[in-house]
Design an enzyme around this catalytic site. Structure first.
Site, PDB file in Angstrom:
ATOM      1  N   LYS A 120      58.053 107.634 -50.393  1.00 38.80           N
ATOM      2  CA  LYS A 120      57.328 106.402 -50.079  1.00 38.80           C
ATOM      3  C   LYS A 120      57.182 106.203 -48.568  1.00 38.80           C
ATOM      4  O   LYS A 120      56.225 105.595 -48.118  1.00 38.80           O
ATOM      5  CB  LYS A 120      57.980 105.191 -50.767  1.00 38.80           C
ATOM      6  CG  LYS A 120      57.791 105.248 -52.283  1.00 38.80           C
ATOM      7  CD  LYS A 120      57.872 103.921 -52.993  1.00 38.80           C
ATOM      8  CE  LYS A 120      57.500 104.133 -54.461  1.00 38.80           C
ATOM      9  NZ  LYS A 120      57.597 102.958 -55.295  1.00 38.80           N
ATOM     10  N   LYS A 202      54.039 112.951 -60.396  1.00 38.42           N
ATOM     11  CA  LYS A 202      54.259 111.950 -61.441  1.00 38.42           C
ATOM     12  C   LYS A 202      53.205 110.845 -61.365  1.00 38.42           C
ATOM     13  O   LYS A 202      52.718 110.515 -60.295  1.00 38.42           O
ATOM     14  CB  LYS A 202      55.678 111.373 -61.336  1.00 38.42           C
ATOM     15  CG  LYS A 202      55.803 110.091 -60.564  1.00 38.42           C
ATOM     16  CD  LYS A 202      57.162 109.442 -60.795  1.00 38.42           C
ATOM     17  CE  LYS A 202      57.230 108.100 -60.085  1.00 38.42           C
ATOM     18  NZ  LYS A 202      56.647 106.994 -60.817  1.00 38.42           N
ATOM     19  N   LYS A 205      52.360 103.794 -60.488  1.00 42.51           N
ATOM     20  CA  LYS A 205      51.558 102.578 -60.407  1.00 42.51           C
ATOM     21  C   LYS A 205      50.909 102.408 -59.049  1.00 42.51           C
ATOM     22  O   LYS A 205      49.789 101.962 -58.918  1.00 42.51           O
ATOM     23  CB  LYS A 205      52.455 101.353 -60.626  1.00 42.51           C
ATOM     24  CG  LYS A 205      52.592 100.938 -62.039  1.00 42.51           C
ATOM     25  CD  LYS A 205      53.269  99.579 -62.076  1.00 42.51           C
ATOM     26  CE  LYS A 205      54.659  99.693 -62.618  1.00 42.51           C
ATOM     27  NZ  LYS A 205      55.698  99.747 -61.643  1.00 42.51           N
TER      28      LYS A 205
HETATM   29  P1  ATP Z   1      55.725 102.511 -58.173  1.00 42.84           P
HETATM   30  O1  ATP Z   1      54.697 103.557 -57.876  1.00 42.84           O
HETATM   31  O2  ATP Z   1      55.361 101.152 -57.650  1.00 42.84           O
HETATM   32  O3  ATP Z   1      57.136 102.932 -57.808  1.00 42.84           O
HETATM   33  P2  ATP Z   1      56.186 103.357 -60.872  1.00 42.84           P
HETATM   34  O4  ATP Z   1      54.993 103.787 -61.647  1.00 42.84           O
HETATM   35  O5  ATP Z   1      57.080 104.416 -60.330  1.00 42.84           O
HETATM   36  O6  ATP Z   1      55.685 102.339 -59.752  1.00 42.84           O
HETATM   37  P3  ATP Z   1      58.404 101.639 -61.522  1.00 42.84           P
HETATM   38  O7  ATP Z   1      58.187 100.172 -61.733  1.00 42.84           O
HETATM   39  O8  ATP Z   1      58.942 102.071 -60.201  1.00 42.84           O
HETATM   40  O9  ATP Z   1      57.025 102.383 -61.813  1.00 42.84           O
HETATM   41  O10 ATP Z   1      59.345 102.220 -62.656  1.00 42.84           O
HETATM   42  C1  ATP Z   1      59.514 101.586 -63.915  1.00 42.84           C
HETATM   43  C2  ATP Z   1      60.086 102.574 -64.923  1.00 42.84           C
HETATM   44  O11 ATP Z   1      59.093 103.548 -65.291  1.00 42.84           O
HETATM   45  C3  ATP Z   1      61.288 103.359 -64.402  1.00 42.84           C
HETATM   46  O12 ATP Z   1      62.233 103.477 -65.437  1.00 42.84           O
HETATM   47  C4  ATP Z   1      60.705 104.708 -64.064  1.00 42.84           C
HETATM   48  O13 ATP Z   1      61.677 105.725 -64.146  1.00 42.84           O
HETATM   49  C5  ATP Z   1      59.641 104.853 -65.152  1.00 42.84           C
HETATM   50  N1  ATP Z   1      58.544 105.729 -64.714  1.00 42.84           N
HETATM   51  C6  ATP Z   1      57.762 105.552 -63.642  1.00 42.84           C
HETATM   52  N2  ATP Z   1      56.839 106.530 -63.559  1.00 42.84           N
HETATM   53  C7  ATP Z   1      57.066 107.361 -64.617  1.00 42.84           C
HETATM   54  C8  ATP Z   1      56.439 108.561 -65.091  1.00 42.84           C
HETATM   55  N3  ATP Z   1      55.397 109.096 -64.466  1.00 42.84           N
HETATM   56  N4  ATP Z   1      56.932 109.143 -66.219  1.00 42.84           N
HETATM   57  C9  ATP Z   1      57.982 108.613 -66.874  1.00 42.84           C
HETATM   58  N5  ATP Z   1      58.613 107.477 -66.482  1.00 42.84           N
HETATM   59  C10 ATP Z   1      58.169 106.855 -65.372  1.00 42.84           C
HETATM   60 MG    MG Z   2      58.699 103.796 -59.017  1.00 43.38          MG
END
Ligand code: ATP
Ligand code: MG
Length: 338
Positions: A120, A202, A205
């Site tokens: 990040k 991965k 969001k």
């Molecule tokens: P950001 O990009 O803002 O960090 P994010 O998509 O990583 O958002 P988070 O809110 O940080 O989402 O994570 C919420 C949950 O979703 C966590 O348990 C994380 O491990 C899971 N998660 C996030 N991205 C993935 C993915 N690509 N595959 C499986 N699990 C995921």
């Molecule tokens: Mg995340």
């Protein structure tokens, strides 16, 4: 009525998601889907981690809306407010207080090794703030406040859970058994859903620049299908798991996570099919599986009073629970309780 927190017989499961964007398929298959089934076995506490989300700049109007939308989405997915607690992190001050205390039991070196921090900081090189660095400490506070036994997460959060366990053990070694040292709960399939356009990375969001890379839970069925049709595939024409087939492997994982089918069964089912047909079937299957969630979400959006009342009662209960642990910690470190 929200969950009876006095029932200490069941173990506690804790998890959170940031309102940095609406949940995508990775969040759903990697985390949220497990949250629903865990309710049978555990007392579940689910947080909307808006304190975490400002480690990256957010537009205030969007953030407020997404925070509430995420609350409704938890409900729409099947989080049952009679059995589980769900709340906004910013409405429970003990999170920030405990995070400060735990900061003083965490080393710069261990935080500097976190891959999320490195990723990040690279992505947001104009805003490498202290919150981004100490993110795992706040996450540890979240988990430890509720004596959580298990924490359902995607693979990307494994490192943060390890640091949480280290902080808890370190604190316990000094002050006695204060915290429960939690276990990670990581699903076997789709613990790491990759982007549809960039299957080496991965799905995240906060990576919304290429809309076709992410499938959102609230995307319309036709949008979901079209995103899958455009998904990047690999060379060759076989539909099977392979290290040199990141695109196809990702689509197979998604398909298996949604349907519950075993990887080998899915491979033989699609044997001989073309990539185009395969992508269409996966898209249609995903679109169908999220349809009931979307319906429920739309109903809740129209039911403001019900949602407001739930937010209020859950916030109250969560605060009471969190205060208990915070008071215990304050006593241990030598702060007067006034
Ligand atoms: P950001 O990009 O803002 O960090 P994010 O998509 O990583 O958002 P988070 O809110 O940080 O989402 O994570 C919420 C949950 O979703 C966590 O348990 C994380 O491990 C899971 N998660 C996030 N991205 C993935 C993915 N690509 N595959 C499986 N699990 C995921
Ligand atoms: Mg995340």
């Amino acid at each position: 009525m929200a969950m009876d927190v006095s029932d200490v017989k069941k173990k506690i499961s804790y998890s959170a998601m940031q309102p940095t964007g609406l949940p995508h398929l990775g969040n759903y298959l990697g985390a949220l889907k497990n949250w629903v089934s865990l309710q049978d076995e555990y007392r579940c506490i689910y947080c909307i981690a808006n304190l975490h989300s400002i480690t990256v700049r957010q537009d205030p109007v969007n953030l407020r809306k997404r925070t509430r939308d995420l609350f409704m989405l938890y409900l729409a997915m099947g989080i049952d407010p009679k059995r589980s607690l769900l709340y906004f992190q910013s409405a429970v001050p003990p999170h920030a207080e405990l995070a400060w205390i735990l900061n003083c039991y965490t080393y710069m070196g261990e935080l500097g090794r976190m891959t999320q921090y490195k990723d990040k900081s690279q992505k947001h090189s104009d805003n490498i703030n202290a919150g981004l660095f100490s993110y795992p400490v706040l996450m540890s506070a979240d988990i430890l406040l509720y004596s959580s036994d298990v924490v359902p997460i995607g693979e990307d959060q494994r490192q943060h859970l390890e640091i949480c366990r280290d902080i808890a053990s370190r604190f316990n070694n000094i002050y006695g058994d204060v915290f429960v040292v939690p276990e990670a709960y990581i699903g076997k399939i789709a613990a790491r859903v990759m982007g549809l356009q960039e299957p080496e990375k991965k799905m995240s969001k906060s990576d919304g620049d290429n809309e076709n890379n992410l499938v959102y839970l609230l995307d319309k069925p036709e949008v979901i299908i079209s995103k899958f049709k455009r998904a990047v595939t690999d060379s060759g024409n076989e539909i099977k798991y392979a290290p040199d087939k990141p695109g196809i492997s990702n689509l197979l994982s998604i398909y298996c996570a949604v349907t519950g089918e075993k990887p080998e069964a899915a491979e033989s089912k699609f044997a001989g099919k073309g990539y185009g047909d395969f992508k269409l079937i996966v898209g249609e299957t995903v679109a169908e599986s999220v349809r009931p969630i979307q319906q429920k979400f739309n109903e809740l959006s129209k039911n403001k009073d019900y949602v407001d009342a739930l937010i209020r009662s859950n916030t109250e209960q969560t605060n009471a629970l969190a205060q208990r642990m915070l008071t215990k910690v304050k006593k241990k470190v030598g702060f007067p309780i006034v």
